[in-house]
Motif scaffolding. Structure first.
Motif, mmCIF file in Angstrom:
data_model
loop_
_atom_site.group_PDB
_atom_site.id
_atom_site.type_symbol
_atom_site.label_atom_id
_atom_site.label_comp_id
_atom_site.label_asym_id
_atom_site.label_seq_id
_atom_site.Cartn_x
_atom_site.Cartn_y
_atom_site.Cartn_z
ATOM 1 N N GLN A 6 32.272 37.836 36.786
ATOM 2 C CA GLN A 6 32.210 39.226 36.381
ATOM 3 C C GLN A 6 32.191 39.295 34.861
ATOM 4 O O GLN A 6 32.698 38.395 34.201
ATOM 5 N N MET A 7 31.651 40.376 34.324
ATOM 6 C CA MET A 7 31.592 40.519 32.879
ATOM 7 C C MET A 7 33.000 40.624 32.302
ATOM 8 O O MET A 7 33.838 41.346 32.818
ATOM 9 N N CYS A 8 33.229 39.906 31.214
ATOM 10 C CA CYS A 8 34.530 39.943 30.544
ATOM 11 C C CYS A 8 34.826 41.359 30.048
ATOM 12 O O CYS A 8 33.985 41.998 29.436
ATOM 13 N N VAL A 9 36.035 41.847 30.301
ATOM 14 C CA VAL A 9 36.378 43.227 29.923
ATOM 15 C C VAL A 9 36.688 43.357 28.437
ATOM 16 O O VAL A 9 36.771 44.466 27.923
ATOM 17 N N ILE A 10 36.872 42.248 27.743
ATOM 18 C CA ILE A 10 37.214 42.334 26.324
ATOM 19 C C ILE A 10 35.971 42.263 25.435
ATOM 20 O O ILE A 10 35.697 43.195 24.687
ATOM 21 N N ARG A 12 32.772 41.850 26.578
ATOM 22 C CA ARG A 12 31.593 42.378 27.284
ATOM 23 C C ARG A 12 30.338 41.587 26.945
ATOM 24 O O ARG A 12 29.267 42.145 26.755
ATOM 25 N N LYS A 13 30.529 40.284 26.845
ATOM 26 C CA LYS A 13 29.433 39.434 26.427
ATOM 27 C C LYS A 13 29.345 38.230 27.364
ATOM 28 O O LYS A 13 28.295 37.916 27.876
ATOM 29 N N ASN A 14 30.493 37.590 27.566
ATOM 30 C CA ASN A 14 30.531 36.408 28.418
ATOM 31 C C ASN A 14 30.919 36.774 29.839
ATOM 32 O O ASN A 14 31.524 37.815 30.084
ATOM 33 N N MET A 15 30.588 35.870 30.746
ATOM 34 C CA MET A 15 31.016 36.053 32.121
ATOM 35 C C MET A 15 32.349 35.348 32.340
ATOM 36 O O MET A 15 32.624 34.310 31.754
ATOM 37 N N ALA A 16 33.174 35.945 33.158
ATOM 38 C CA ALA A 16 34.462 35.349 33.474
ATOM 39 C C ALA A 16 34.472 34.970 34.944
ATOM 40 O O ALA A 16 34.006 35.713 35.797
ATOM 41 N N LEU A 17 35.021 33.808 35.198
ATOM 42 C CA LEU A 17 35.143 33.356 36.577
ATOM 43 C C LEU A 17 36.363 34.025 37.196
ATOM 44 O O LEU A 17 37.469 33.915 36.689
ATOM 45 N N MET A 18 36.131 34.724 38.286
ATOM 46 C CA MET A 18 37.225 35.449 38.916
ATOM 47 C C MET A 18 37.773 34.665 40.098
ATOM 48 O O MET A 18 37.056 34.000 40.812
ATOM 49 N N SER A 19 39.090 34.778 40.290
ATOM 50 C CA SER A 19 39.682 34.212 41.491
ATOM 51 C C SER A 19 40.737 35.194 41.964
ATOM 52 O O SER A 19 41.016 36.183 41.305
ATOM 53 N N TYR A 20 41.338 34.918 43.080
ATOM 54 C CA TYR A 20 42.297 35.868 43.634
ATOM 55 C C TYR A 20 43.500 36.090 42.722
ATOM 56 O O TYR A 20 44.181 37.102 42.811
ATOM 57 N N LYS A 21 43.747 35.116 41.826
ATOM 58 C CA LYS A 21 44.925 35.218 40.973
ATOM 59 C C LYS A 21 44.711 36.152 39.783
ATOM 60 O O LYS A 21 45.647 36.682 39.222
ATOM 61 N N LYS A 22 43.456 36.304 39.390
ATOM 62 C CA LYS A 22 43.150 37.076 38.186
ATOM 63 C C LYS A 22 42.945 38.535 38.520
ATOM 64 O O LYS A 22 42.239 38.871 39.453
ATOM 65 N N PHE A 24 42.031 40.853 35.960
ATOM 66 C CA PHE A 24 40.973 41.358 35.101
ATOM 67 C C PHE A 24 40.052 40.216 34.718
ATOM 68 O O PHE A 24 40.515 39.117 34.460
ATOM 69 N N PRO A 25 38.768 40.508 34.671
ATOM 70 C CA PRO A 25 37.868 39.452 34.206
ATOM 71 C C PRO A 25 37.985 39.271 32.697
ATOM 72 O O PRO A 25 37.684 40.190 31.929
ATOM 73 N N ILE A 26 38.466 38.136 32.282
ATOM 74 C CA ILE A 26 38.554 37.803 30.865
ATOM 75 C C ILE A 26 37.978 36.408 30.690
ATOM 76 O O ILE A 26 38.405 35.476 31.374
ATOM 77 N N CYS A 27 37.025 36.263 29.806
ATOM 78 C CA CYS A 27 36.368 34.963 29.649
ATOM 79 C C CYS A 27 37.294 33.980 28.923
ATOM 80 O O CYS A 27 38.277 34.371 28.309
#
Ligand SMILES: [Zn+2]
Length: 94
Positions: A6-10, A12-22, A24-27
């Motif tokens: 998902q797009m990083c919320v900070i 808004r440039k890089n993609m962040a790998l999401m898992s059940y633990k996270k 918010f998407p943050i790269c």
């Protein structure tokens, strides 16, 4: 484990790998900036003084440092898990 990007919320440039633990998407790069804080306590200063690439490659190490920065405290178990992971990374690099 289900993972998606998902797009990083900070930045808004890089993609962040999401898992059940996270929550918010943050790269990784933004995460590294978040935990790039000075640690005053000598014991932890020494503990966290490891190559940046270790933090970049290992989400667990970032988690532990973030926990410390948030709470100013780590359990002995967390400290030894951190040391063990760093020790293994150092061995791998050799
Ligand atoms: Zn980012």
């Amino acid at each position: 484990m289900a993972q998606y990007k998902q797009m990083c919320v900070i930045c808004r440039k890089n993609m962040a790998l999401m898992s059940y633990k996270k929550r918010f998407p943050i790269c990784v790069e933004c995460e590294l900036k978040q935990i790039d804080e000075k640690v005053e306590e000598p014991k932890f200063k020494k503990l966290f003084d490891i190559p940046l690439e270790f933090y970049r490659e290992t989400p667990f190490l970032r988690d532990i440092k973030r926990k410390y920065l948030m709470t100013g405290f780590l359990t002995e178990k967390q400290v030894s898990a951190f040391k063990k992971t760093v020790g293994e990374l150092k061995k791998e690099k050799k």
